[in-house]
Design a protein around this motif. Sequence first.
Motif, PDB file in Angstrom:
ATOM      1  N   GLY A 299       0.811  -1.211   0.000  1.00  0.00           N
ATOM      2  CA  GLY A 299       0.000   0.000   0.000  1.00  0.00           C
ATOM      3  C   GLY A 299       0.842   1.257   0.000  1.00  0.00           C
ATOM      4  N   PHE A 300       1.910   1.258   0.791  1.00  0.00           N
ATOM      5  CA  PHE A 300       2.789   2.431   0.825  1.00  0.00           C
ATOM      6  C   PHE A 300       3.526   2.607  -0.499  1.00  0.00           C
ATOM      7  CE2 PHE A 300       2.533   2.438   5.565  1.00  0.00           C
ATOM      8  CZ  PHE A 300       2.187   3.769   5.699  1.00  0.00           C
ATOM      9  N   LEU A 301       3.900   1.499  -1.149  1.00  0.00           N
ATOM     10  CA  LEU A 301       4.551   1.604  -2.448  1.00  0.00           C
ATOM     11  C   LEU A 301       3.608   2.248  -3.464  1.00  0.00           C
ATOM     12  CD1 LEU A 301       6.808   1.055  -4.465  1.00  0.00           C
ATOM     13  CD2 LEU A 301       5.961  -1.299  -4.685  1.00  0.00           C
ATOM     14  N   MET A 302       2.361   1.818  -3.483  1.00  0.00           N
ATOM     15  CA  MET A 302       1.388   2.395  -4.399  1.00  0.00           C
ATOM     16  C   MET A 302       1.205   3.888  -4.134  1.00  0.00           C
ATOM     17  SD  MET A 302      -1.242  -0.828  -4.115  1.00  0.00           S
ATOM     18  CE  MET A 302      -2.542  -0.290  -5.219  1.00  0.00           C
ATOM     19  N   ALA A 303       1.125   4.250  -2.856  1.00  0.00           N
ATOM     20  CA  ALA A 303       0.930   5.659  -2.502  1.00  0.00           C
ATOM     21  C   ALA A 303       2.140   6.500  -2.886  1.00  0.00           C
ATOM     22  CB  ALA A 303       0.646   5.782  -1.005  1.00  0.00           C
ATOM     23  N   ARG A 304       3.350   5.952  -2.692  1.00  0.00           N
ATOM     24  CA  ARG A 304       4.564   6.714  -3.022  1.00  0.00           C
ATOM     25  C   ARG A 304       4.726   6.855  -4.539  1.00  0.00           C
ATOM     26  NH1 ARG A 304       7.115   7.828   1.471  1.00  0.00           N
ATOM     27  NH2 ARG A 304       6.902   6.459   3.277  1.00  0.00           N
TER      28      ARG A 304
END
Length: 623
Positions: A299-304
């Motif tokens: 999820g954090f990868l997608m957001a970044r």
Amino acid sequence: MSYHYANITRMTDVSAVPALLQAIRATLDLTQAELAERIGVSFATVNRWEGGANKPQRVQLAKITALAEEAGVDVGDVPNTGDAVVARRRGRQAKSATPTTKPMEQMLWDAACSIRGEKDAPKFKDYLLPLLFLKRLSDVFDDEIDRLAEEYGDREVAVEIADNDHDLLRFYLPPESRWAVISGRDQYDWPDDERGRTPRPRDIGEHLTKAVRAVVRFNPTLAGVIDVVDFAAERNGERDINPAKLNGVVETFSDPRYRLGLADVQPDFLGRAYEYLLRKFAEGSGQSAGEFFTPTEVGFLMARILRPKPGQTCHDYASGSAGLLIKLQLVANELDPTAKVPLKLYGQELQAESYAVARMNAIIHDMDVDLRRGDTMINPKFRTPSGSLDQFDLVVANPMWNQSFGASIFEDDPYDRFIRNGGATSGKGDWAWLQHTLSVLKDGGRAAVVLDTGAVTRGSGSKNEDKERNIRKWFVEQDLIEGVILMPDNLFYNTTAAGVIVVLNKRKPESKKGNITLVNASKRFTKGKPKNHLADEDVAGLARLFNAGESVEGEVAVIDGAQAAEADYNLSPSRWAGNGGAVVRLDVGDLLAELDLLTGEDAGLTADLLKLLGPLAASGDVK
């Protein structure tokens, strides 16, 4: 011995005991249960001591002062007011009394295991998550009462004012629903009903059920969120959860170290601990867990990658626990800490259980998310007054992989999401989800969607006509695919398959027009049990690589439409970026355990070899 008894008289003041116990636990890193075992009393007794309800006897005080000496806590410095105690260790700095994520996470998992053992713990998430949520609401209620008390000069007056004007609080909790009453630390006189009967609950299970239903009466927006289970439910004449076990969970949540108020935890501290609990449940629940939880680092990868900006509209049409939307806001806060305009978050979820979890998760993170229930493929809920689909700046989603749909859904779609976006497919639903994604993206919008790896390869190289391949071809020709990221194996909870993140962009920057960035992240993982995970530095590094859009030997390939056509629209990053030996990061403990195992095997082989050589040595044939 003189240290112990010289300070016992000092400790007879009950107001000094809670601070001392908390200092000892913080310094020795003990839970209340562990401290109770050291002193030789019950968990509940220590909990009451720390709450100031009563005080230890002389023999118990002697054990406490001995532990204080071991911890390096000077009993003479303990304030009578219950203020923070300065803990001293000989030769090194004392630990802070501020709770950290690890103890909170452990508390949550211990609570789950205490109900019926670790093996069956995931079965009880439906009970634990609302209970955790109620504790959060209660602690925040107490914080807001304290704020009113500062304004009006007296806490009792503040409570009376709040009882008469619920609009002063975000969520009003009636007396029977407040944690101090639930845990037995405050008394509550249950008023008789209209027939003169007492509604006093027989046990903690009945009390909790009455408590959550009372919360909903005063806060209708929490209906279907906090009241999703009956804590006193029975099956075949037996309680689903034994009241004694449930009381133990309440006592665990009552530990003062784990207070969940506004000032007790750092931003997202509680959210991360909450997601830890979801992850632990997902690990034990098998396939169904993947329906509502996407691994945190994904999820954090997608957001970044998407780099959300203040005020943007963000949508997840398969929102599960709402984790992907929440991470967009967390990354937006990180990118622009001074921004005063939050993201506008919208989610749709089919499953009732996941919908309730999503609403709890959003409130616990103190974020506003417009969540709606329904089947997105058949009945998308976010529509304009004219009946067309709402469109958003950013879309994130992890829909069910390889889902099958009837052909009529695609061919007779009232929103025309499929025929005009590459055609209908009668096969897997992966590209249908991307077609829906495209339909709800604004001009200039971007999206990141998690799919099965087969979504970017199926049909390529086949001599037969393949509808899924044709849809990929259309997306490439329209220059809508910004890139694909191949994830490592065994990250997701419902499969060991790697999965891919497909990034769509309706308005690519000039530097990326006509190109597709393919990132092979299969080498980047930390070995774990039962699931692998991405380290923070890998998440940040992969986001930088993708957004840079430049080739990197062995990891990133940038291809154009002609190359994609030559490969028959096979967009698997492993086809384009080298897939050499995976770089596996092992935990130090795992390495030591493996070394110990190899050492033992080596010793065993040596012993076997000596046994074989023994007769030869005796005969003189070995020199």
